[in-house]
Design an enzyme around this catalytic site. Structure first.
Site, PDB file in Angstrom:
ATOM      1  N   GLY A 212       0.896  -1.269   0.011  1.00 33.09           N
ATOM      2  CA  GLY A 212      -0.030  -0.002   0.130  1.00 33.09           C
ATOM      3  C   GLY A 212       0.842   1.153   0.125  1.00 33.09           C
ATOM      4  O   GLY A 212       0.565   2.080  -0.621  1.00 33.09           O
ATOM      5  N   GLU A 333      -2.582  13.556   2.677  1.00 32.40           N
ATOM      6  CA  GLU A 333      -1.214  14.075   2.209  1.00 32.40           C
ATOM      7  C   GLU A 333      -0.855  14.055   0.843  1.00 32.40           C
ATOM      8  O   GLU A 333       0.047  13.395   0.325  1.00 32.40           O
ATOM      9  CB  GLU A 333      -0.232  13.120   3.106  1.00 32.40           C
ATOM     10  CG  GLU A 333      -0.614  13.104   4.544  1.00 32.40           C
ATOM     11  CD  GLU A 333       0.330  12.091   5.458  1.00 32.40           C
ATOM     12  OE1 GLU A 333       0.975  12.722   6.355  1.00 32.40           O
ATOM     13  OE2 GLU A 333       0.568  11.262   4.992  1.00 32.40           O
ATOM     14  N   CYS A 351       9.203  14.960   3.243  1.00 35.02           N
ATOM     15  CA  CYS A 351       9.380  13.524   2.677  1.00 35.02           C
ATOM     16  C   CYS A 351       9.139  13.429   1.012  1.00 35.02           C
ATOM     17  O   CYS A 351       9.868  12.767   0.367  1.00 35.02           O
ATOM     18  CB  CYS A 351       8.707  12.184   3.247  1.00 35.02           C
ATOM     19  SG  CYS A 351       9.297  11.689   4.929  1.00 35.02           S
ATOM     20  N   CYS A 429       8.403  10.417  10.043  1.00 32.53           N
ATOM     21  CA  CYS A 429       9.263   9.822   8.998  1.00 32.53           C
ATOM     22  C   CYS A 429      10.182  10.820   8.164  1.00 32.53           C
ATOM     23  O   CYS A 429      11.330  10.763   7.812  1.00 32.53           O
ATOM     24  CB  CYS A 429       8.159   9.646   7.778  1.00 32.53           C
ATOM     25  SG  CYS A 429       6.842  10.951   7.553  1.00 32.53           S
ATOM     26  N   CYS A 430       9.934  12.397   8.420  1.00 34.92           N
ATOM     27  CA  CYS A 430      10.650  13.414   7.713  1.00 34.92           C
ATOM     28  C   CYS A 430      12.196  13.440   8.320  1.00 34.92           C
ATOM     29  O   CYS A 430      12.993  13.538   7.583  1.00 34.92           O
ATOM     30  CB  CYS A 430       9.912  14.597   7.765  1.00 34.92           C
ATOM     31  SG  CYS A 430       8.359  14.614   6.831  1.00 34.92           S
TER      32      CYS A 430
HETATM   33  O1  FUB Z   1       3.255   6.014   5.864  1.00 36.52           O
HETATM   34  C1  FUB Z   1       4.667   6.315   6.369  1.00 36.52           C
HETATM   35  C2  FUB Z   1       4.836   7.684   6.138  1.00 36.52           C
HETATM   36  O2  FUB Z   1       4.106   8.693   7.232  1.00 36.52           O
HETATM   37  C3  FUB Z   1       4.689   8.423   4.768  1.00 36.52           C
HETATM   38  O3  FUB Z   1       5.591   8.388   4.083  1.00 36.52           O
HETATM   39  C4  FUB Z   1       4.377   9.784   5.477  1.00 36.52           C
HETATM   40  O4  FUB Z   1       3.803  10.482   4.333  1.00 36.52           O
HETATM   41  C5  FUB Z   1       3.469   9.346   6.641  1.00 36.52           C
HETATM   42  O5  FUB Z   1       2.214   9.376   6.078  1.00 36.52           O
HETATM   43 ZN    ZN Z   2       7.666  12.670   6.277  1.00 37.07          ZN
END
Ligand code: FUB
Ligand code: ZN
Length: 639
Positions: A212, A333, A351, A429-430
């Site tokens: 996904g 997003e 990201c 994540c970023c």
């Molecule tokens: O789903 C993993 C990470 O969390 C995504 O890459 C980001 O956009 C955030 O939704």
């Molecule tokens: Zn991110």
């Protein structure tokens, strides 16, 4: 000149650049240690990660299973688990939490390539031991299912990120192997990759599934390129081919079909080869498109390459913010419709810009054109750098082009827009994503083929290429002067990208231009000086973008500028730039002639121009905004 030039491996690039040295050093000195603490939940006041804790718990499960003990199961039914909704010994955090450790390791690997650091290496090795201890004997490695339900692995590919986490594991493993020669993590990633190749595919008895959240595609390619194992490439190709075919795998795995499930969010609405527009979750999108470009190149798949070109065209010409941000809406997003680029509601996840740079790099390998480097530059010098605070300890996830702190606090629609960088995010994540990008920035700057060396980005460095040693002395960000010293082994072409923002380059040697690259014929010892005049400019956005009509942004070289209340007072909407007035550089700032309108007393007034007084508008590079506390910020100003 077509594509084909591969990135120069990082161990052959020694970055030495007045702009980038401090950024890379900040990542080594502050960001990596800080993030390591955050992953261990040792930062006061920061949202909890649970990442390391999950690996420890999973290691315990593996140990218990090995000792023949029975291990409880817990539900896998949510995206996020915390102390309030999960048993203490169950998995905690977001379902993809493992990926943050992998991204941290990848960033650490790049840092170790450029600068040995025994303390950092010891931390990385310790973390690798922890990760490997959590791997099941069959190679499976995702702490969510290992802790909560071993019997349910790969049963909800749509939501639960196992293939995504694998992708980050594989990327980290290749990077760490290339940095240190150590094979432990690479072996673990290969065992998981082998399990994935055995589980997914066209053959009878295999699952015809795909993730996904994309990433496994590009990661399998990376693993293929590092190991030569053909089945990794075959499986990457399978995942791309199978995606979006009907009946949808995501419906089949859940045993239900609903009208509402159109799968645009996952870029799984139709097979990638038939996709021509960037849709859905932006990070997922650019990771998929990067994998598509890889597979198109390696498998000589021209139809897939054409889809990549169309998607690129759509992003670059209709869905890209001036700051290199993508993903205009918080809902999912996601990419929005063409030319829908709101400034204040923008999502522009850090990201997503990191992933856009991945996509650009791969597109340049498919077919060389300066447009890819130009977009990568936009993303790199603006949104990606803005993602990190000057202290290396605060981060933006969302990167808007206009901020009003009161709106972030009181307007539900703008809750995602933070007026200052945050110490950490539960969904983090970023921060490690930008750390791994900054650490490997050289790989996006230099590429080579048999007879050509490419300068995609002007980052100062000494680069050992197959054609000879290239030293780039770069003052690109300040004066625009770049000196390239070539000590060639043979005659070859040096291809230097013409920056999009530069109208009149001065070069000390003759050149021809192809696909937006200056081509210099070089042989033996050659010195080429390039002067790109770095001057502030007013830039207008297409009038198809409703938000920006009657406004302009200021740029200078690769940087987009913005106005902050800290320099200009509140009420930035009442500032007006003079379209004929002077724009002056003042150190890092740009000063612009303009006016400040008086605030009206009444809500409605018979039309007449508001009174205004001349003023000097102060602008700073966008990537530096928000380092002086909460305040208003605007990229586009009235003109
Ligand atoms: O789903 C993993 C990470 O969390 C995504 O890459 C980001 O956009 C955030 O939704
Ligand atoms: Zn991110």
């Amino acid at each position: 000149m077509t594509g084909g030039a591969r990135p120069v491996p990082l161990h052959r690039i020694q970055v030495d650049d007045p702009f980038w040295n401090p950024v890379i050093e900040l990542v080594r000195r502050e960001v990596l240690p800080y993030q390591y603490e955050a992953l261990h939940d040792r930062i006061d006041g920061a949202e909890k990660s649970y990442c390391i804790d999950n690996f420890i718990k999973a290691g315990r499960v593996v140990q218990a299973l090995q000792n023949g003990k029975s291990v409880p199961t817990y539900p896998v039914d949510k995206w996020c688990y915390d102390d309030g909704n999960a048993a203490p010994e169950a998995f905690h955090g977001w379902v993809f939490q493992d990926s943050d450790a992998y991204k941290w390791l990848e960033a650490a690997a790049y840092s170790l390539i450029s600068r040995p650091d025994s303390a950092l290496a010891a931390k990385a090795d310790g973390l690798i031991d922890l990760i490997c201890a959590a791997q099941l004997p069959n190679g499976y490695l995702d702490t969510l299912y290992i802790i909560n339900d071993r019997g349910a692995v790969f049963t909800n590919l749509r939501d639960f990120h196992e293939l995504y986490c694998f992708g980050h594991l594989a990327e980290a493993a290749v990077a760490y192997y290339e940095a240190t020669g150590k094979t432990k993590l690479l072996a673990a990633a290969r065992r998981f990759a082998d399990l994935i190749c055995d589980t997914f595919g066209e053959a009878d008895g295999k699952k015809r599934g795909y993730g996904g959240h994309e990433l496994a595609e590009l990661a399998l390619v990376r693993l293929f390129e590092a190991t030569g194992e053909q089945r990794y490439l075959d499986t990457a190709r399978f995942l791309i081919r199978e995606r979006g075919t009907k009946p949808y795998y995501f419906d089949r795995e859940r045993g239900k079909e609903t009208e509402a499930d159109n799968y645009f969010y996952h870029q799984a609405h139709t097979p990638p080869v038939h996709q021509h527009e960037a849709v859905g979750h932006a990070v997922r999108g650019v990771y998929l498109y990067s994998g598509m470009a890889d597979v198109a190149r390696l498998c000589h798949d021209s139809a897939l390459a054409a889809a990549c070109q169309d998607i690129w065209e759509n992003i670059e010409t209709k869905k890209l913010y001036i700051t290199g941000g993508i993903g205009a809406t918080v809902h999912g997003e996601a990419f929005s419709f063409d030319y829908d680029l709101p400034n204040d509601l923008a999502y522009c996840e850090t990201c997503a810009s990191v992933g856009l740079i991945f996509f650009a790099q791969r597109m340049a390998r498919l077919s060389l054109n300066a447009r890819y480097g130009a977009v990568a530059e936009r993303a790199l010098y603006n949104t990606v750098l803005a993602g990190m605070g000057e202290d290396g300890k605060h981060f933006f996830y969302v990167n808007p082009l206009e901020v009003l702190p009161q709106a972030s606090a009181e307007d539900e629609r703008k809750r995602h827009v933070k007026p200052v960088r945050q110490p950490w995010f539960s969904c983090a994540c970023c921060p490690p994503n930008l750390a791994r990008l900054i650490g490997s920035v050289g790989a996006y700057a230099f590429a080579e083929s048999a007879d050509t060396v490419l300068l995609h980005q002007y980052i100062g460095a000494t680069v050992q290429t197959e054609n000879g040693v290239i030293t780039v002395d770069s003052d690109y960000c300040r004066s625009g002067r770049v000196t390239v010293t070539v000590r060639g082994k043979q005659a070859f072409t040096l291809a230097a990208r013409l920056p999009e923002w530069c109208d009149s380059v001065q070069a000390s040697q003759p050149y021809t231009v192809q696909n937006g690259y200056m081509l210099f014929a070089v042989n033996g010892e050659t010195v080429i000086t390039l002067d790109f005049p770095v001057q502030p400019k007013l830039v207008r956005c297409s009038n198809r973008v409703r938000e920006n009509v009657g406004k302009a942004a200021v740029t200078c070289g690769p940087f987009v500028y913005c106005a902050e209340a800290a320099d200009n007072g509140d009420g930035l909407q009442r500032l007006v730039l003079s379209k004929n007035g002077a724009l002056r550089r003042d150190g890092d700032r740009v000063l612009a002639d303009g006016w400040r309108e008086q605030a009206d007393d009444k809500l409605y007034i018979e039309y007449k121009e508001p009174a205004r007084t001349p003023t000097t508008v102060t602008l700073i590079p966008y990537y530096r905004w928000g380092n002086r506390g909460e305040n208003e910020m605007q990229v586009y100003l009235r003109i």
